[in-house]
Design a protein around this motif. Structure first.
Motif, mmCIF file in Angstrom:
data_model
loop_
_atom_site.group_PDB
_atom_site.id
_atom_site.type_symbol
_atom_site.label_atom_id
_atom_site.label_comp_id
_atom_site.label_asym_id
_atom_site.label_seq_id
_atom_site.Cartn_x
_atom_site.Cartn_y
_atom_site.Cartn_z
ATOM 1 N N MET A 146 0.842 -1.194 0.000
ATOM 2 C CA MET A 146 0.000 0.000 0.000
ATOM 3 C C MET A 146 0.876 1.241 0.000
ATOM 4 O O MET A 146 2.042 1.205 0.405
ATOM 5 C CB MET A 146 -0.930 0.009 1.214
ATOM 6 C CG MET A 146 -0.225 -0.104 2.555
ATOM 7 S SD MET A 146 -1.372 -0.328 3.932
ATOM 8 C CE MET A 146 -2.307 1.185 3.838
ATOM 9 N N ASP A 147 0.291 2.340 -0.505
ATOM 10 C CA ASP A 147 0.986 3.616 -0.476
ATOM 11 C C ASP A 147 0.892 4.218 0.921
ATOM 12 O O ASP A 147 0.000 3.884 1.712
ATOM 13 C CB ASP A 147 0.365 4.579 -1.501
ATOM 14 C CG ASP A 147 0.539 4.073 -2.926
ATOM 15 O OD1 ASP A 147 1.569 3.426 -3.199
ATOM 16 O OD2 ASP A 147 -0.368 4.305 -3.756
ATOM 17 N N LYS A 148 1.799 5.107 1.221
ATOM 18 C CA LYS A 148 1.779 5.811 2.500
ATOM 19 C C LYS A 148 0.483 6.599 2.626
ATOM 20 O O LYS A 148 0.096 7.341 1.712
ATOM 21 C CB LYS A 148 2.977 6.759 2.589
ATOM 22 C CG LYS A 148 3.040 7.575 3.871
ATOM 23 C CD LYS A 148 3.373 6.725 5.065
ATOM 24 C CE LYS A 148 3.576 7.567 6.316
ATOM 25 N NZ LYS A 148 3.839 6.755 7.527
ATOM 26 N N GLN A 149 -0.220 6.428 3.741
ATOM 27 C CA GLN A 149 -1.480 7.126 3.961
ATOM 28 C C GLN A 149 -1.374 7.922 5.256
ATOM 29 O O GLN A 149 -1.153 7.349 6.328
ATOM 30 C CB GLN A 149 -2.636 6.128 4.009
ATOM 31 C CG GLN A 149 -2.764 5.341 2.703
ATOM 32 C CD GLN A 149 -3.983 4.438 2.658
ATOM 33 O OE1 GLN A 149 -4.921 4.596 3.429
ATOM 34 N NE2 GLN A 149 -3.973 3.491 1.742
ATOM 35 N N GLU A 150 -1.547 9.252 5.123
ATOM 36 C CA GLU A 150 -1.283 10.154 6.234
ATOM 37 C C GLU A 150 -2.221 9.926 7.423
ATOM 38 O O GLU A 150 -1.858 10.197 8.566
ATOM 39 C CB GLU A 150 -1.391 11.610 5.770
ATOM 40 C CG GLU A 150 -0.400 11.987 4.664
ATOM 41 C CD GLU A 150 1.062 11.782 5.089
ATOM 42 O OE1 GLU A 150 1.350 11.927 6.295
ATOM 43 O OE2 GLU A 150 1.889 11.468 4.212
ATOM 44 N N ASP A 151 -3.435 9.415 7.158
ATOM 45 C CA ASP A 151 -4.387 9.245 8.248
ATOM 46 C C ASP A 151 -4.096 7.991 9.070
ATOM 47 O O ASP A 151 -4.684 7.790 10.132
ATOM 48 C CB ASP A 151 -5.824 9.193 7.719
ATOM 49 C CG ASP A 151 -6.046 8.021 6.770
ATOM 50 O OD1 ASP A 151 -5.136 7.720 5.978
ATOM 51 O OD2 ASP A 151 -7.138 7.422 6.821
ATOM 52 N N ARG A 163 -7.293 -2.062 3.554
ATOM 53 C CA ARG A 163 -6.851 -1.032 2.606
ATOM 54 C C ARG A 163 -5.967 -1.617 1.505
ATOM 55 O O ARG A 163 -6.015 -1.175 0.367
ATOM 56 C CB ARG A 163 -6.125 0.088 3.345
ATOM 57 C CG ARG A 163 -7.032 0.826 4.315
ATOM 58 C CD ARG A 163 -6.498 2.189 4.669
ATOM 59 N NE ARG A 163 -7.322 2.836 5.681
ATOM 60 C CZ ARG A 163 -7.290 4.133 5.951
ATOM 61 N NH1 ARG A 163 -6.450 4.912 5.274
ATOM 62 N NH2 ARG A 163 -8.052 4.653 6.879
ATOM 63 N N SER A 167 -6.899 -1.337 -2.406
ATOM 64 C CA SER A 167 -6.019 -0.672 -3.375
ATOM 65 C C SER A 167 -5.609 -1.607 -4.511
ATOM 66 O O SER A 167 -5.339 -1.165 -5.623
ATOM 67 C CB SER A 167 -4.778 -0.116 -2.671
ATOM 68 O OG SER A 167 -4.009 -1.172 -2.114
#
Length: 227
Positions: A146-151, A163, A167
């Protein structure tokens, strides 16, 4: 060695046997990927104990005996496994896998699991996945991408799996007998998450293909899914 079989550790027994100094599987020559995988698969669960006992069609009984008597049973009995025992297994896997670096190099845990489960023991794949309606794929473990997710600052495993499946547009074709999940990779320079909270239970309802689910608006059986 512990030729007598021992059950997985549970609750207070797990804390008593596994907690403290000189506990776990002793590391040596980049064995951390294998030590962590073996500890996770066998210390406190019996779901893969068939790997230790069943005479699978392609099963190498020597490797099976090393895994059972030199690693799993000592871990469950005393909470400690010597590095020499893991090296004995690595030497056998080097012979079976035609890969000379199993005794000294760091590997991907998935490479280790594929070798020992498929080529050495001959176990059927544990997972069946389907992506975007394409042909189903079979595998032994699932690695979270997964990509970096700020939340997500300190996520739990449930959030990461959901997630990651979303994705990648993935679904589980059927409920797996064993769901081995590899956490997001990290190195010395970069860690995607400083901590990940273990989810003691995993709800895979929304990850199953064609699983009847409740509509979040009316409560009837849902007919459409919005990502």
């Amino acid at each position: 060695q512990a030729p007598e079989s021992f059950p997985p550790l549970r609750n207070e027994a797990a804390v008593r046997v596994l907690q403290g100094r000189m506990k776990g599987i002793q590391g040596h020559c980049n064995s951390c990927y294998m030590d962590a995988a073996l500890f996770s698969l066998f210390s406190c669960t019996s779901v893969l104990d068939s790997m230790l006992f069943m005479p699978f069609p392609l099963c190498d009984r020597n490797v099976q005996g090393i895994l059972r008597d030199e690693i799993v049973n000592p871990l469950r009995r005393t909470g400690f496994v010597r590095a020499s025992s893991v090296m004995h297994l690595r030497e056998q896997l080097t012979d079976k896998g035609q890969c000379s670096s199993f005794t000294n190099a760091e590997k991907d845990p998935e490479e280790f699991l594929n070798l020992i489960m498929q080529q050495v023991l001959g176990i059927e794949p544990l997972l069946k996945l389907q992506s975007g309606g394409q042909k189903e794929q079979e595998c032994y473990c699932y690695q979270i991408f997964m990509d970096k997710q700020e939340d997500l600052v300190v996520p739990d495993v449930q959030q990461l799996v959901e997630r990651s499946f979303l994705s990648s547009d993935l679904k589980l074709v059927e409920i797996p007998s064993c769901f081995i999940i590899q956490m997001p990779r990290f190195g010395k320079e970069y860690k995607m998450f400083s901590k990940i909270i273990p989810s003691l239970e995993l709800d895979i309802t929304d990850l199953l293909l064609d699983s009847p689910r409740e509509c979040c608006l009316c409560g009837d059986v849902a007919t459409l899914e919005c990502s």
